[in-house]
Scaffold this active site. Structure first.
Site, PDB file in Angstrom:
ATOM      1  CG  ASP A  78      -0.236  -0.082   2.526  1.00  0.00           C
ATOM      2  OD1 ASP A  78       0.748  -0.844   2.628  1.00  0.00           O
ATOM      3  OD2 ASP A  78      -0.634   0.608   3.483  1.00  0.00           O
ATOM      4  CD  GLU A 136       3.329  -0.779   7.512  1.00  0.00           C
ATOM      5  OE1 GLU A 136       3.551  -0.650   8.733  1.00  0.00           O
ATOM      6  OE2 GLU A 136       3.420   0.179   6.716  1.00  0.00           O
ATOM      7  CD  GLU A 137       2.529   3.469   5.645  1.00  0.00           C
ATOM      8  OE1 GLU A 137       2.347   3.902   6.810  1.00  0.00           O
ATOM      9  OE2 GLU A 137       3.645   3.444   5.113  1.00  0.00           O
ATOM     10  NE  ARG A 176      17.969  -1.844  17.975  1.00  0.00           N
ATOM     11  CZ  ARG A 176      18.740  -1.574  19.032  1.00  0.00           C
ATOM     12  NH1 ARG A 176      18.664  -2.337  20.115  1.00  0.00           N
ATOM     13  NH2 ARG A 176      19.583  -0.571  19.000  1.00  0.00           N
ATOM     14  CG  HIS A 359       5.416   8.337   6.308  1.00  0.00           C
ATOM     15  ND1 HIS A 359       4.287   8.077   7.066  1.00  0.00           N
ATOM     16  CD2 HIS A 359       5.911   7.103   5.990  1.00  0.00           C
ATOM     17  CE1 HIS A 359       4.116   6.771   7.184  1.00  0.00           C
ATOM     18  NE2 HIS A 359       5.092   6.168   6.540  1.00  0.00           N
TER      19      HIS A 359
END
Length: 393
Positions: A78, A136-137, A176, A359
């Site tokens: 998306d 996902e957003e 990580r 963004h």
């Protein structure tokens, strides 16, 4: 070298796919063109394809026919409600919508990984399940895809995902162990008072003033209720009240988000926030209604998988260019896949002063980094799924 050479031969295709996807950005659960593009690509590669998973999700299965584990490779499809300002010749053709978070690159990498591994499937056992996820957003496509059975038939043993990451240098890979991204929570609050003339506040219950006190009290949750050694944040991003300069408003609407790395705190956010809102409103004589969306849990990389991926990433970019990225209070619904099976969500370094960050209407990246992402996926697939025995060959 067989893996690297095959990937290098796909460079033009990889960039072309990314650019084609960049031109057709679509919002969450509306990824009709993108889903059709993905499904067509996978079908031409000869994979078994299922469409319409959790509305617009697509799954492509590369099955070697030999016993072995199943690796899930996830990409999000998306885009964001942003008007693009890059001036690129392949810029968004959909007004007001843009791939400003790299999801076009994520999808392109997963598609070309399918191409490469299909050509090299004699080097692996088991299967690779390529999962192309919507939304996902927001509001989130991973959980409904899991509920639709994407982790089954065949059962998934490992999960990998990748995000283009402008906060680490181009040419690096960030991995990580443990918590990488925060749990997220959304709240919507409507405060109801008693409206009236701005000159007669004693006859009113000021919803706007009550809302202001709610905002302040919410900020003090972090400073006075949360462990200062465990980062959390509450943001009120929207506040609407009033229609005229001399009218005390009867209603106020607030909307915001809370973030934390601690799953227990995430689960308690509704209780904590509502207790504060209720107390302030009661003290002011106002009523309220509150709704919330629990959002995504923390994104947590399995320590053993993270160590394994660090070794694999070292083969791609060199050990000295494998870095540990800072944790971020941003959220990611890759978290739901990582809750189910051992996995790793790694960061693809894209830091370059020539481009804006994610963004942003001018977001971009050097497309050469996509080759690094594909090679990392492919080497991980060979490492995790192993080689077939001589008998199986």
């Amino acid at each position: 070298m067989q893996v690297k050479d095959k990937i290098a031969s796909c460079k033009e295709r990889l960039i072309a796919v990314r650019r084609e996807l960049h031109g057709i950005p679509e919002l969450g659960f509306r990824e009709a063109k993108t889903s059709a593009y993905v499904a067509d690509y996978l079908e031409r590669e000869g994979l078994a394809v299922v469409t319409g998973v959790a509305r617009t999700g697509v799954v492509g299965l590369l099955d070697t026919g030999r016993p072995g584990p199943t690796l899930l490779v996830r990409a999000d499809m998306d885009a964001l409600p942003i008007t693009e300002e890059t001036g690129l010749p392949f810029a968004s053709r959909h007004p007001g919508v843009m791939h400003a978070c790299g999801h076009d690159g994520h999808t392109a990498m997963a598609l070309v990984t399918a191409t490469v591994m299909n050509a090299l499937k004699d080097r692996i056992n088991g299967a690779i399940k390529f999962v192309f996820q919507p939304a996902e957003e927001g509001p989130g496509g991973a959980k409904p895809m899991i509920e639709a059975g994407v982790m089954d038939h065949p059962q998934v043993d490992y999960a990998l995902g990748c995000h283009i990451w402008p906060t680490i240098p181009e040419g690096t890979i960030g991995i990580r162990a443990g918590v990488l991204m925060a749990a997220m929570f959304r709240f919507d609050i409507t405060i109801t008072g008693k409206g009236g003339h701005g000159a007669m506040p004693h006859l009113c219950v000021d919803a706007l003033e009550t809302g202001c006190q709610v905002v302040g009290a919410l900020q003090r949750i972090v400073s006075r209720r949360m462990d200062p050694l465990s980062p959390s944040v509450i943001t009120v991003g929207k506040f609407e009240a009033g229609t005229a300069f001399n009218v005390i408003p009867e209603t106020a609407a607030l909307c915001g988000t809370a973030r934390t790395f601690d799953k227990t705190t995430w689960e308690r956010w509704p209780e904590i926030i509502e207790m504060v809102v209720k107390g302030v409103c009661n003290s002011m004589g106002a009523g309220y209604e509150m709704s919330y969306e629990q959002g995504y849990p923390p994104t947590v990389n399995d320590p053993d998988m993270a160590d394994r991926m660090k070794r694999i990433a070292g083969q791609v970019v060199g050990d000295e260019r494998v870095v540990v990225p800072e944790k971020t209070l941003g959220g990611e619904d890759m978290a739901f896949f990582l809750e189910r099976v051992p996995g790793c969500f790694f960061c693809l370094g894209a830091g370059n002063d020539a481009y804006a960050g994610i963004h942003n209407p001018r977001f971009g990246f050097n497309e050469d980094i996509l080759l690094t992402g594909v090679e990392t996926y492919c080497r991980a697939a060979v490492d995790l799924l192993g080689k077939p025995s001589t008998a199986a060959s």
